[in-house]
Design an enzyme around this catalytic site. Structure first.
Site, PDB file in Angstrom:
ATOM      1  N   ALA A 206       0.850  -1.196   0.000  1.00 41.85           N
ATOM      2  CA  ALA A 206       0.000   0.000   0.000  1.00 41.85           C
ATOM      3  C   ALA A 206       0.882   1.241   0.000  1.00 41.85           C
ATOM      4  O   ALA A 206       2.099   1.137  -0.160  1.00 41.85           O
ATOM      5  CB  ALA A 206      -0.905  -0.009   1.226  1.00 41.85           C
ATOM      6  N   ASN A 207       0.287   2.408   0.140  1.00 36.84           N
ATOM      7  CA  ASN A 207       1.060   3.649   0.286  1.00 36.84           C
ATOM      8  C   ASN A 207       0.345   4.558   1.270  1.00 36.84           C
ATOM      9  O   ASN A 207      -0.715   4.216   1.786  1.00 36.84           O
ATOM     10  CB  ASN A 207       1.275   4.317  -1.075  1.00 36.84           C
ATOM     11  CG  ASN A 207      -0.036   4.672  -1.732  1.00 36.84           C
ATOM     12  OD1 ASN A 207      -0.789   5.480  -1.209  1.00 36.84           O
ATOM     13  ND2 ASN A 207      -0.335   4.041  -2.869  1.00 36.84           N
ATOM     14  N   ARG A 208       0.947   5.712   1.518  1.00 41.51           N
ATOM     15  CA  ARG A 208       0.462   6.569   2.618  1.00 41.51           C
ATOM     16  C   ARG A 208      -0.717   7.470   2.258  1.00 41.51           C
ATOM     17  O   ARG A 208      -1.116   8.293   3.062  1.00 41.51           O
ATOM     18  CB  ARG A 208       1.603   7.462   3.102  1.00 41.51           C
ATOM     19  CG  ARG A 208       2.697   6.737   3.806  1.00 41.51           C
ATOM     20  CD  ARG A 208       3.699   7.747   4.311  1.00 41.51           C
ATOM     21  NE  ARG A 208       4.930   7.138   4.748  1.00 41.51           N
ATOM     22  CZ  ARG A 208       5.081   6.557   5.937  1.00 41.51           C
ATOM     23  NH1 ARG A 208       4.084   6.529   6.785  1.00 41.51           N
ATOM     24  NH2 ARG A 208       6.240   6.014   6.260  1.00 41.51           N
TER      25      ARG A 208
END
Ligand code: CTP
Length: 393
Positions: A206-208
């Site tokens: 995932a990412n932020r």
């Protein structure tokens, strides 16, 4: 549907406000009311309350109810305050900023637009003192409807001073309440949030991205009247009101949802799409098997795909999160992906999960550096630009 707080001041025309209350209620508006002491001599709180089915406050009787309901709260929760009929006296007190009655105190406390419908003897209306008060109130941003010319209640008196008709007052109310809807009839697709790319049934890459910027844009587009399809990856924030939400997890699901939502007048791709996905394992990976090797495959580029689509939206806006060479990289992205604008975000100082954004708007025509703004303000500016562009074709 809005909450219109009625301030009923003195004057024989006060009885006409009962008709106005009925019509406002027919249109679905709430109509709490405050009667001034003079107003309560012309209409009774009972008659207003029976029609409005909402709180009616007066200075005379309401010490107890005042504690319960609170004129300040009524003033603060109103979408609009209507003073009708407005006597010469209440105009003078409003212009002077007095708070000597519940009504005038509420008028000082409200942040809502104030509409005034004066009604008085033509000589009183024509008096320089009244003209001065009206001019002062107009400077303060108070709106006026009427008075109209005609016969007065007093015998043999004619001139300007009659309360505006219910139709005129209703039209003025609706004009003040109606928000600008420059994107009415337009369909806009917005992508937002991260994507999750599964590694195995319980793990993912995932990412932020929090989805805050994309969701704010979707909300601002809806507020401007657009029909909005919000295609969002997994986020913890609530979707804005009035948008059609499609929840997805992976980049490929996001692409499918975007393609299914076409055609559209515009697309705003604010999602932080994972560039690569993993050849996901069918079963949970076990630690005992040692460190896994993740085989990455490139994901489809949703923005570029939409730009090449035969039913390409007229305006396609991409985002770029960069830590260096913000404008140069954004220009390159604009050309490479074939979109019309890039909102380039400098993420070197930390933007993810915060409420602020420092952006450049990069278009074929040039580059605009926007000041550091909240994500809501970035959304509002962008939507203004989108409306101006779609509107001018
Ligand atoms: N985007 C997309 N689909 C992808 C990747 C990105 O639609 N698979 C969109 C994003 O929503 C954003 C824009 O493309 O609007 C910028 O994406 P970015 O990942 O920053 O661009 P890249 O092409 O990956 O360039 P780089 O890795 O050099 O930053």
């Amino acid at each position: 549907m809005a909450r219109v707080l009625l301030v009923i001041a003195g004057g024989i025309a006060a009885y006409k406000v009962l008709d106005l209350v009925r019509r406002l209620r027919e249109r679905g508006h709430e109509t709490p009311a405050i009667l001034t002491e003079a107003g309560a001599r012309f209409v009774t709180p009972l008659s207003v309350g029976a029609l409005s089915n909402a709180p009616v406050l007066t200075d005379l009787f309401d010490l107890d109810r005042e504690r319960e309901i609170g004129h300040i709260r009524l003033a603060r929760t109103a979408d609009l305050v209507l003073v009708a009929p407005a006597s010469a006296d209440i105009l003078a007190r409003m212009a002077a900023g007095r708070a000597d009655e519940l009504a005038t105190a509420a008028l000082l406390a409200t942040g809502a637009p104030v509409l005034v419908a004066p009604a008085m003897n033509p000589f009183m209306w024509a008096h320089p003192a009244t003209a001065r008060n009206v001019a002062r109130l107009e400077e303060d941003g108070v709106a006026f409807v009427g008075p109209e010319a005609g016969e007065m209640a007093e015998r043999n008196e004619a001139g300007v001073g009659r309360l505006a008709s219910s139709e005129a007052i209703l039209a003025a109310i609706e004009a003040l309440l109606a928000p600008a809807r420059p994107l009415a009839g337009r369909h806009v697709i917005v992508t937002s949030g991260p994507t999750h790319e599964p590694i195995d049934p319980v793990r993912y890459i995932a990412n932020r991205s929090s989805g805050r910027q994309g969701h704010a844009i979707a909300g601002a587009l809806a507020a401007a009247g657009a029909r909005v399809t919000l295609v969002t990856g997994p986020v913890t924030i609530a979707p804005p009101k009035g948008v059609d939400v499609r929840k997805v997890e992976t980049a490929r699901e996001m692409l499918a949802a975007v393609e299914a939502a076409l055609p559209a007048d515009a697309a705003v791709m604010a999602a932080a799409v994972a560039d690569f996905r993993v050849e996901a394992a069918a079963q949970k990976m076990k630690k005992a098997d040692g460190p896994p090797t993740l085989t990455l495959t490139e994901n489809p580029d949703i923005l570029a795909t939409v730009c090449r689509a035969t039913n390409r939206p007229r305006l396609v806006v991409g985002f770029a999160a960069e830590t260096q060479n913000v404008v140069a990289y954004a220009r390159d992205k604009l050309v490479r992906k074939g979109c019309d604008w890039i909102v380039a975000n400098d993420v070197s100082e930390g933007v993810f999960g915060t409420d602020q954004n420092a952006v450049h708007l990069v278009t074929a025509r040039g580059v605009e550096a926007w000041p550091r703004l909240s994500k809501a303000e970035v959304a509002a500016r962008l939507v203004e630009r989108i409306a101006a562009t779609l509107g001018s074709d």
